[in-house]
Write an enzyme that holds these catalytic residues in place. Structure first.
Site, PDB file in Angstrom:
ATOM      1  N   HIS A 192      58.276  -9.165  16.955  1.00  0.00           N
ATOM      2  CA  HIS A 192      56.948  -9.800  17.035  1.00  0.00           C
ATOM      3  C   HIS A 192      56.916 -11.116  16.252  1.00  0.00           C
ATOM      4  O   HIS A 192      56.346 -12.099  16.710  1.00  0.00           O
ATOM      5  CB  HIS A 192      55.879  -8.845  16.521  1.00  0.00           C
ATOM      6  CG  HIS A 192      56.185  -8.322  15.150  1.00  0.00           C
ATOM      7  ND1 HIS A 192      57.205  -7.405  14.921  1.00  0.00           N
ATOM      8  CD2 HIS A 192      55.654  -8.608  13.936  1.00  0.00           C
ATOM      9  CE1 HIS A 192      57.273  -7.151  13.631  1.00  0.00           C
ATOM     10  NE2 HIS A 192      56.343  -7.867  13.011  1.00  0.00           N
ATOM     11  N   CYS A 201      63.691 -13.594  14.694  1.00  0.00           N
ATOM     12  CA  CYS A 201      62.781 -12.726  13.940  1.00  0.00           C
ATOM     13  C   CYS A 201      62.112 -13.608  12.893  1.00  0.00           C
ATOM     14  O   CYS A 201      62.110 -14.840  13.035  1.00  0.00           O
ATOM     15  CB  CYS A 201      63.482 -11.504  13.354  1.00  0.00           C
ATOM     16  SG  CYS A 201      64.650 -11.794  12.011  1.00  0.00           S
ATOM     17  N   GLY A 202      61.516 -13.009  11.863  1.00  0.00           N
ATOM     18  CA  GLY A 202      60.818 -13.827  10.888  1.00  0.00           C
ATOM     19  C   GLY A 202      61.763 -14.772  10.161  1.00  0.00           C
ATOM     20  O   GLY A 202      61.495 -15.969  10.013  1.00  0.00           O
ATOM     21  N   THR A 203      62.878 -14.226   9.704  1.00  0.00           N
ATOM     22  CA  THR A 203      63.847 -15.015   8.943  1.00  0.00           C
ATOM     23  C   THR A 203      65.145 -15.279   9.691  1.00  0.00           C
ATOM     24  O   THR A 203      65.948 -16.110   9.261  1.00  0.00           O
ATOM     25  CB  THR A 203      64.244 -14.262   7.657  1.00  0.00           C
ATOM     26  OG1 THR A 203      64.809 -12.999   8.057  1.00  0.00           O
ATOM     27  CG2 THR A 203      63.047 -14.034   6.743  1.00  0.00           C
ATOM     28  N   GLY A 204      65.406 -14.526  10.737  1.00  0.00           N
ATOM     29  CA  GLY A 204      66.704 -14.547  11.415  1.00  0.00           C
ATOM     30  C   GLY A 204      67.691 -13.577  10.778  1.00  0.00           C
ATOM     31  O   GLY A 204      68.725 -13.253  11.376  1.00  0.00           O
ATOM     32  N   ILE A 205      67.375 -13.112   9.575  1.00  0.00           N
ATOM     33  CA  ILE A 205      68.344 -12.319   8.823  1.00  0.00           C
ATOM     34  C   ILE A 205      68.462 -10.894   9.367  1.00  0.00           C
ATOM     35  O   ILE A 205      69.559 -10.410   9.670  1.00  0.00           O
ATOM     36  CB  ILE A 205      67.978 -12.305   7.322  1.00  0.00           C
ATOM     37  CG1 ILE A 205      68.065 -13.727   6.743  1.00  0.00           C
ATOM     38  CG2 ILE A 205      68.900 -11.365   6.558  1.00  0.00           C
ATOM     39  CD1 ILE A 205      67.491 -13.865   5.334  1.00  0.00           C
ATOM     40  N   GLY A 206      67.326 -10.222   9.504  1.00  0.00           N
ATOM     41  CA  GLY A 206      67.386  -8.818   9.937  1.00  0.00           C
ATOM     42  C   GLY A 206      67.989  -8.675  11.324  1.00  0.00           C
ATOM     43  O   GLY A 206      68.859  -7.808  11.561  1.00  0.00           O
ATOM     44  N   ARG A 227      93.248 -22.975  13.296  1.00  0.00           N
ATOM     45  CA  ARG A 227      93.207 -22.067  12.141  1.00  0.00           C
ATOM     46  C   ARG A 227      92.001 -21.128  12.209  1.00  0.00           C
ATOM     47  O   ARG A 227      92.027 -20.018  11.665  1.00  0.00           O
ATOM     48  CB  ARG A 227      93.179 -22.867  10.841  1.00  0.00           C
ATOM     49  CG  ARG A 227      91.913 -23.674  10.610  1.00  0.00           C
ATOM     50  CD  ARG A 227      92.027 -24.571   9.381  1.00  0.00           C
ATOM     51  NE  ARG A 227      90.755 -25.209   9.020  1.00  0.00           N
ATOM     52  CZ  ARG A 227      90.252 -26.287   9.632  1.00  0.00           C
ATOM     53  NH1 ARG A 227      90.893 -26.843  10.645  1.00  0.00           N
ATOM     54  NH2 ARG A 227      89.101 -26.815   9.240  1.00  0.00           N
ATOM     55  N   HIS A 228      90.944 -21.573  12.905  1.00  0.00           N
ATOM     56  CA  HIS A 228      89.750 -20.720  13.004  1.00  0.00           C
ATOM     57  C   HIS A 228      90.016 -19.497  13.875  1.00  0.00           C
ATOM     58  O   HIS A 228      89.427 -18.437  13.662  1.00  0.00           O
ATOM     59  CB  HIS A 228      88.576 -21.526  13.549  1.00  0.00           C
ATOM     60  CG  HIS A 228      88.276 -22.737  12.722  1.00  0.00           C
ATOM     61  ND1 HIS A 228      87.835 -22.645  11.426  1.00  0.00           N
ATOM     62  CD2 HIS A 228      88.389 -24.057  12.998  1.00  0.00           C
ATOM     63  CE1 HIS A 228      87.681 -23.859  10.926  1.00  0.00           C
ATOM     64  NE2 HIS A 228      88.018 -24.738  11.864  1.00  0.00           N
TER      65      HIS A 228
HETATM   66  C1  RB5 Z   1      58.981  -8.639  10.352  1.00  0.00           C
HETATM   67  O1  RB5 Z   1      57.822  -8.734   9.587  1.00  0.00           O
HETATM   68  C2  RB5 Z   1      60.138  -9.259   9.594  1.00  0.00           C
HETATM   69  O2  RB5 Z   1      60.524  -8.405   8.567  1.00  0.00           O
HETATM   70  C3  RB5 Z   1      61.298  -9.535  10.528  1.00  0.00           C
HETATM   71  O3  RB5 Z   1      60.880 -10.361  11.556  1.00  0.00           O
HETATM   72  C4  RB5 Z   1      62.501 -10.221   9.940  1.00  0.00           C
HETATM   73  O4  RB5 Z   1      62.156 -11.353   9.229  1.00  0.00           O
HETATM   74  C5  RB5 Z   1      63.448  -9.369   9.228  1.00  0.00           C
HETATM   75  O5  RB5 Z   1      64.543  -9.803   8.817  1.00  0.00           O
END
Ligand code: RB5
Length: 150
Positions: free
Chosen positions: A9, A66-71, A133-134
């Protein structure tokens, strides 16, 4: 080239903007959801759908938001064969392809300006893996994956 798209979302506006970029570039895509930002969903579900589409060669690359791209990037990287890169700008998009042969881009809608999106996506899609090398390093990543599955 075909692109698989997915987001939770929080990343939904990024995914919708990515569609417009791909349409302008004339690149076909499949949208694996989510379909709205009005309902809270779990990013691993969309990472899985997009990652599996790439591994099964239904798409050449995936774009995840996502919000950060991290998850969503962490989740995608749990799928054997996926090399997802969390990218923030044109430079990291270029290096993710040239050095890491990334097959999934993960971006955060809350920490990357929407103005950057067209150039980031175009760079990611149009930059080739540099090899050399990559390639040896990518082979070592694949060996880590193989060892983990034993
Ligand atoms: C959702 O609120 C948020 O946690 C998700 O989008 C993301 O940023 C997680 O890494």
């Amino acid at each position: 080239m075909k692109v698989a798209l997915g987001s939770d979302h929080a990343g939904f506006p990024g995914k919708e903007a990515a569609k417009r970029v791909l349409e302008q570039l004339g690149i076909p895509y499949e949208d694996f959801g989510t379909a709205t930002d009005a309902e809270s969903v779990d990013y691993p579900d969309y990472a899985r759908a997009v990652g599996e589409a790439v591994v099964r060669q239904q798409a050449d690359v995936g774009l995840l938001f996502c919000g950060t791209g991290i998850g969503i990037g962490i989740a995608a990287n749990k799928i054997p064969g996926i090399r997802a890169a969390v990218v923030h700008d044109v430079e990291t998009a270029r290096l993710a392809r040239e050095h890491n042969d990334a097959n999934v881009l993960a971006m955060g809608v809350r920490n990357t300006s929407p103005d950057l999106l067209p150039a980031v996506i175009e760079t990611f899609l149009k930059t080739d893996f540099a090899g050399g090398r990559h390639a040896r390093r990518i082979e070592k990543i694949a060996a880590l994956e193989a060892a983990a599955s034993r």
